[in-house]
Write an enzyme that holds these catalytic residues in place. Structure first.
Site, short mmCIF file in Angstrom:
data_model
loop_
_atom_site.label_atom_id
_atom_site.label_comp_id
_atom_site.label_asym_id
_atom_site.label_seq_id
_atom_site.Cartn_x
_atom_site.Cartn_y
_atom_site.Cartn_z
N SER A 1 -35.86 35.95 -81.40
CA SER A 1 -36.58 36.76 -80.41
C SER A 1 -38.10 36.74 -80.63
O SER A 1 -38.60 37.05 -81.71
CB SER A 1 -36.07 38.21 -80.51
N ASN A 2 -38.83 36.39 -79.58
CA ASN A 2 -40.30 36.48 -79.62
C ASN A 2 -40.74 37.93 -79.66
O ASN A 2 -41.74 38.28 -80.30
CB ASN A 2 -40.90 35.81 -78.38
#
Ligand SMILES: *Cc1c(COP(=O)(O)O)cnc(C)c1O
Length: 329
Positions: free
Chosen positions: A76-77
Site C-alpha cells: 500500500s502506498n
C-alpha cells in the site's frame, strides 16, 4: 464560500503541470495531453496520499491523537505515506496489512519497516471480512494503554481525507488559468475513491472548466459511484456549505484487467514506452492502468468535445520496485 479545515504542510505543493508533447503525438488523436505531477509531492511522501494526510494529520494533532492506525495491501502506498508522515511528526503509526509479509522485502513494505511503524499482518480473507473490528480492537488496545489512536480508513478516503483533493482542484484551477485552458477532461486512477471524490467536488466548488473521470483499478463502476457518494455524505456530515454542490462520479470501467494489483504485459509495455518517450514512470497497480484506460478512451472518442486532457499522476513508484517482473530491462 467553503471553509477548509486546518491542514499541515507536508507535500511539496503546488505540483507542476507538464505538457506531454511526444505522448500526445503518439496517443492524443488531436488532443493536447498534460500531466499533473502529484508523483512529485515528495520523495518518501510521493503520490496522492500526502494531500489527504495533510488534513488527516492536522485533525489528529488538533484532537489529541498520538497514534495513526491505518490499513491496506502489503504494498500500500497509503500505508507507506502514513508511516512517514507519522515519523516526520513524531506520531506512532500502526499498519494493518492484508496478507503475509512480502518475503522479498521490497518497495513500500520495505520502507514501512524502515519507518519504524508497528506492522500487523492478517490473512486476506480475515482482513476482508473483519477489517472494521480489527481496527476497533487495536484502537481499544491503545486506549487501554492510555494512548489515543486515530483510525484512518483505506486510502485515507473519507469526508476528512477528500479535502486534499478538493484543495488539489483549486490548484488545478490555477494551472488551467495559467495555461489558458478553458475546456478539459481530468483523469485519475481510482482505488478507494477519495481522489476522484475530492476532485469532483472541488471542480464544482471552483467552477473548474473540466470533467473529472476516474479509471477504477478494482471492483467496478457501480461500486465506486456508491463509494464516492458515501465519502461526499461523510464530508457533508462534518462540514457545511455543500448543499448546492451536485456531485457526479464518472467512472471509466473496463481497465482492471485480471484484478487489483495484477498487471499484464500491456501495462508493463506501456510503462516502458512512456518512460523512454517522456521520462515519466507509471506504476503497475494504479497509474499504469489509468493511463492505459485514458489512451483507450481517447481512441474511442470519449473526450471528443474538449481539446485538453489532463492525467493526474497519483504516484506509486515504490510499487513498481516491488513488482517489476513484467519489465524487460
Ligand atoms: C491510492 C492510489 C491511487 C488511488 O487513489 P484513491 O484516492 O484511493 O482512489 C492512485 N494512484 C496511486 C499511486 C495510489 O497510491
Amino acid at each position: 464560500m467553503t471553509t477548509f479545515p486546518r491542514r499541515l504542510s507536508l507535500g511539496q505543493l503546488p505540483t507542476p503541470l507538464h505538457r506531454l508533447y511526444r505522448a500526445e503525438k503518439r496517443w492524443g488523436k488531436g488532443h493536447r495531453l498534460w500531466i499533473k505531477r502529484d508523483d512529485l509531492t515528495g520523495c518518501l511522501l510521493t503520490g496522492n496520499k500526502v494531500r489527504k494526510l495533510e488534513f488527516i494529520a492536522a485533525h489528529a494533532i488538533d484532537n489529541g491523537f498520538d497514534t495513526l492506525l491505518t490499513c491496506g495491501a502489503v504494498q500500500s502506498n497509503h500505508c507507506r505515506a502514513t508511516a512517514f508522515v507519522g515519523a516526520q511528526l513524531g506520531l506512532a503509526v500502526h499498519l494493518i496489512l492484508a496478507g503475509p509479509p512480502d518475503e522479498s522485502n521490497k518497495g513500500n513494505f520495505f520502507l514501512d519497516k524502515l519507518s519504524g511503524a508497528e506492522i500487523s499482518h492478517y490473512g486476506k480473507s480475515e482482513y476482508k471480512k473483519n477489517l472494521n473490528s480489527i481496527l476497533l480492537e487495536w484502537q481499544e488496545h491503545y486506549a487501554a494503554k492510555g494512548s489515543k489512536a486515530l483510525i484512518i480508513p483505506t486510502g485515507g478516503s473519507d469526508g476528512l481525507g477528500i479535502w486534499g483533493y478538493i484543495a488539489a482542484a483549486q490548484e488545478i484551477s490555477q494551472d488551467l488559468k495559467r495555461e489558458n485552458i478553458t475546456e478539459s477532461h481530468v483523469i485519475c486512477a481510482t482505488g478507494s475513491g477519495g481522489t476522484q471524490a475530492g476532485l469532483s467536488i472541488g471542480a464544482e466548488i471552483c467552477d473548474l472548466p473540466a470533467l473529472i473521470w476516474g479509471v477504477n483499478v478494482s471492483d467496478n463502476a457501480d461500486y465506486f459511484i456508491r463509494k464516492i457518494k458515501r465519502d461526499f455524505n461523510d464530508l457533508k456530515s462534518r462540514s457545511s456549505g455543500f448543499d448546492n454542490i451536485k456531485l457526479e462520479a464518472r467512472v471509466l470501467d473496463g481497465y482492471v484487467g485480471e484484478g487489483y494489483g495484477k498487471a499484464g504485459s500491456i501495462i508493463y509495455e506501456l510503462i516502458s514506452e512512456l518512460a523512454s518517450l517522456e521520462g515519466i514512470i507509471l506504476d503497475p497497480v494504479y497509474t499504469g492502468k489509468a493511463f492505459h484506460g485514458m489512451i483507450a478512451e481517447i481512441a474511442k472518442g470519449t473526450f471528443s468535445e474538449a481539446k485538453d486532457i489532463i492525467f493526474v499522476h497519483t504516484g506509486g513508484i515504490f510499487g513498481l520496485f516491488a513488482s517489476n517482473e513484467g519489465i524487460r530491462a
